[in-house]
Design a protein around this motif. Structure first.
Motif, short mmCIF file in Angstrom:
data_model
loop_
_atom_site.label_atom_id
_atom_site.label_comp_id
_atom_site.label_asym_id
_atom_site.label_seq_id
_atom_site.Cartn_x
_atom_site.Cartn_y
_atom_site.Cartn_z
N GLU A 65 0.84 -1.21 0.00
CA GLU A 65 0.00 0.00 0.00
C GLU A 65 0.87 1.25 0.00
O GLU A 65 0.59 2.23 -0.72
CB GLU A 65 -0.93 -0.02 1.22
CG GLU A 65 -2.08 -1.00 1.09
CD GLU A 65 -2.90 -1.13 2.37
OE1 GLU A 65 -2.49 -0.53 3.40
OE2 GLU A 65 -3.94 -1.80 2.34
N LEU A 66 1.93 1.24 0.80
CA LEU A 66 2.86 2.38 0.83
C LEU A 66 3.56 2.56 -0.52
O LEU A 66 3.67 3.67 -1.03
CB LEU A 66 3.90 2.18 1.93
CG LEU A 66 3.46 2.46 3.37
CD1 LEU A 66 4.52 1.96 4.35
CD2 LEU A 66 3.22 3.96 3.58
N ILE A 67 4.03 1.45 -1.08
CA ILE A 67 4.75 1.50 -2.35
C ILE A 67 3.85 2.01 -3.47
O ILE A 67 4.25 2.83 -4.30
CB ILE A 67 5.33 0.11 -2.69
CG1 ILE A 67 6.50 -0.20 -1.73
CG2 ILE A 67 5.79 0.05 -4.14
CD1 ILE A 67 6.96 -1.64 -1.76
N GLN A 68 2.61 1.53 -3.50
CA GLN A 68 1.67 1.98 -4.53
C GLN A 68 1.29 3.45 -4.36
O GLN A 68 1.01 4.14 -5.34
CB GLN A 68 0.43 1.08 -4.51
CG GLN A 68 0.70 -0.31 -5.06
CD GLN A 68 -0.36 -1.34 -4.69
OE1 GLN A 68 -1.37 -1.01 -4.06
NE2 GLN A 68 -0.13 -2.58 -5.07
N ARG A 69 1.31 3.92 -3.12
CA ARG A 69 0.92 5.30 -2.85
C ARG A 69 2.06 6.29 -3.09
O ARG A 69 1.85 7.36 -3.64
CB ARG A 69 0.44 5.41 -1.39
CG ARG A 69 -0.16 6.75 -1.04
CD ARG A 69 -0.98 6.70 0.22
NE ARG A 69 -0.16 6.48 1.42
CZ ARG A 69 -0.29 5.45 2.24
NH1 ARG A 69 -1.20 4.51 2.00
NH2 ARG A 69 0.47 5.34 3.31
N GLN A 70 3.29 5.93 -2.67
CA GLN A 70 4.38 6.91 -2.72
C GLN A 70 5.61 6.45 -3.50
O GLN A 70 6.58 7.19 -3.63
CB GLN A 70 4.80 7.29 -1.30
CG GLN A 70 5.34 6.13 -0.48
CD GLN A 70 5.54 6.49 0.98
OE1 GLN A 70 4.81 7.31 1.54
NE2 GLN A 70 6.54 5.89 1.60
N GLY A 71 5.56 5.22 -4.05
CA GLY A 71 6.68 4.74 -4.84
C GLY A 71 7.64 3.88 -4.02
O GLY A 71 7.76 4.05 -2.81
#
Length: 210
Positions: A29-35
Motif C-alpha cells: 500500500e505504501l509503495i503503490q501510494r508513494q513509490g
C-alpha cells in the motif's frame, strides 16, 4: 491461502504467517501510494505497528517484501489456471494459456516485477535458502510438462525440473529485455513465440530460409 496450507499449523506459526501477511499488505500500500524508492523499512514498521527488529526478522530488505507479494500473486494465478488446465487439449495450448495469464499480470505491474527479478537474480547463487521456493508459474508449468510426458507429447529422458528450468531461462530473458524497453515488442506475443520454440525447436519447419 489454501486451507491445506494451514492444517496442523500451531499458534506461533499462525501468528508469524499473519504478521508476514500484514507486512506485505502495508508495504505494498505504501509503495503503490508513494513509490518504491520513497518507501523505507522504518515507514513499513511504523505503519504495520511492529518493531523494526520484528520487520527485519521477517524480511531483510524491502525487495524481499515485494518478492513475497509477487509470489503470492503468482500462486493465485496458478490456482485460477489449474481449474481449467485439464480441459485444454495439449501441452502447447496449456502453456500458452498459463503464460498469457501470467504475463497479462506482468504487463500491468512492470515496476514491481523488475524489482522482484533483480532481487531474485542477486540471490540465485546463494543457495536454496535464499530462493523463496517454487513460484506459482513454475508449479503449473511442472504440472503441464508432467501431463505432456504422460501423454507422450514431451520427451521423458529429460527431467521435469530441467525442462521447467529451460522455460524459466527463456521467459526470464524475454521479460528482462521487455523491461529495458517496453516499446520494442508485445510481451505476451513474445511469450507465445517462446512456447513455440520450446515445443517445436528453432529449426525452420517449411524448409525456407529467412
Amino acid at each position: 491461502m489454501d486451507q491445506g496450507d494451514t492444517q496442523g499449523e500451531g499458534r506461533m506459526e499462525r501468528k508469524k504467517r499473519e504478521t508476514r501477511q500484514k507486512i506485505v499488505k502495508v508495504a505494498m500500500e505504501l509503495i503503490q501510494r508513494q513509490g518504491f524508492d520513497s518507501t523505507t523499512m522504518e515507514q513499513i514498521a511504523e505503519e504495520a505497528d511492529i518493531a523494526r527488529k520484528t520487520l527485519y526478522n521477517h524480511f531483510p530488505v524491502k525487495e524481499a517484501i515485494v518478492d513475497e507479494y509477487v509470489r503470492g500473486a503468482s500462486k493465485g494465478l496458478a490456482r485460477e489456471t489449474l481449474s481449467n488446465l485439464y480441459k485444454l487439449p495439449d501441452t502447447k495450448t496449456r502453456l500458452l494459456e498459463t503464460l498469457d495469464k501470467a504475463y497479462e499480470w506482468v504487463e500491468f505491474n512492470p515496476e514491481i516485477v523488475g524489482i522482484t527479478l533483480g532481487y531474485r537474480h542477486k540471490n540465485m547463487c546463494r543457495g536454496p535458502g535464499y530462493s523463496g521456493g517454487e513460484t506459482g508459474t513454475q508449479s503449473i508449468m511442472a504440472e503441464i510438462i508432467r501431463l505432456g510426458q504422460e501423454t507422450g507429447e514431451i520427451r521423458r529422458d529429460i527431467s521435469i525440473k530441467r525442462l521447467v528450468m529451460q522455460l524459466d531461462i527463456m521467459r526470464g530473458a524475454v521479460v528482462m529485455d521487455w523491461l529495458g524497453d517496453k516499446s520494442r515488442f508485445e510481451l505476451r506475443k513474445e511469450m507465445a513465440k517462446i512456447v513455440d520454440l520450446f515445443i517445436n525447436g528453432a529449426m525452420q519447419r517449411d524448409g525456407s530460409k529467412v
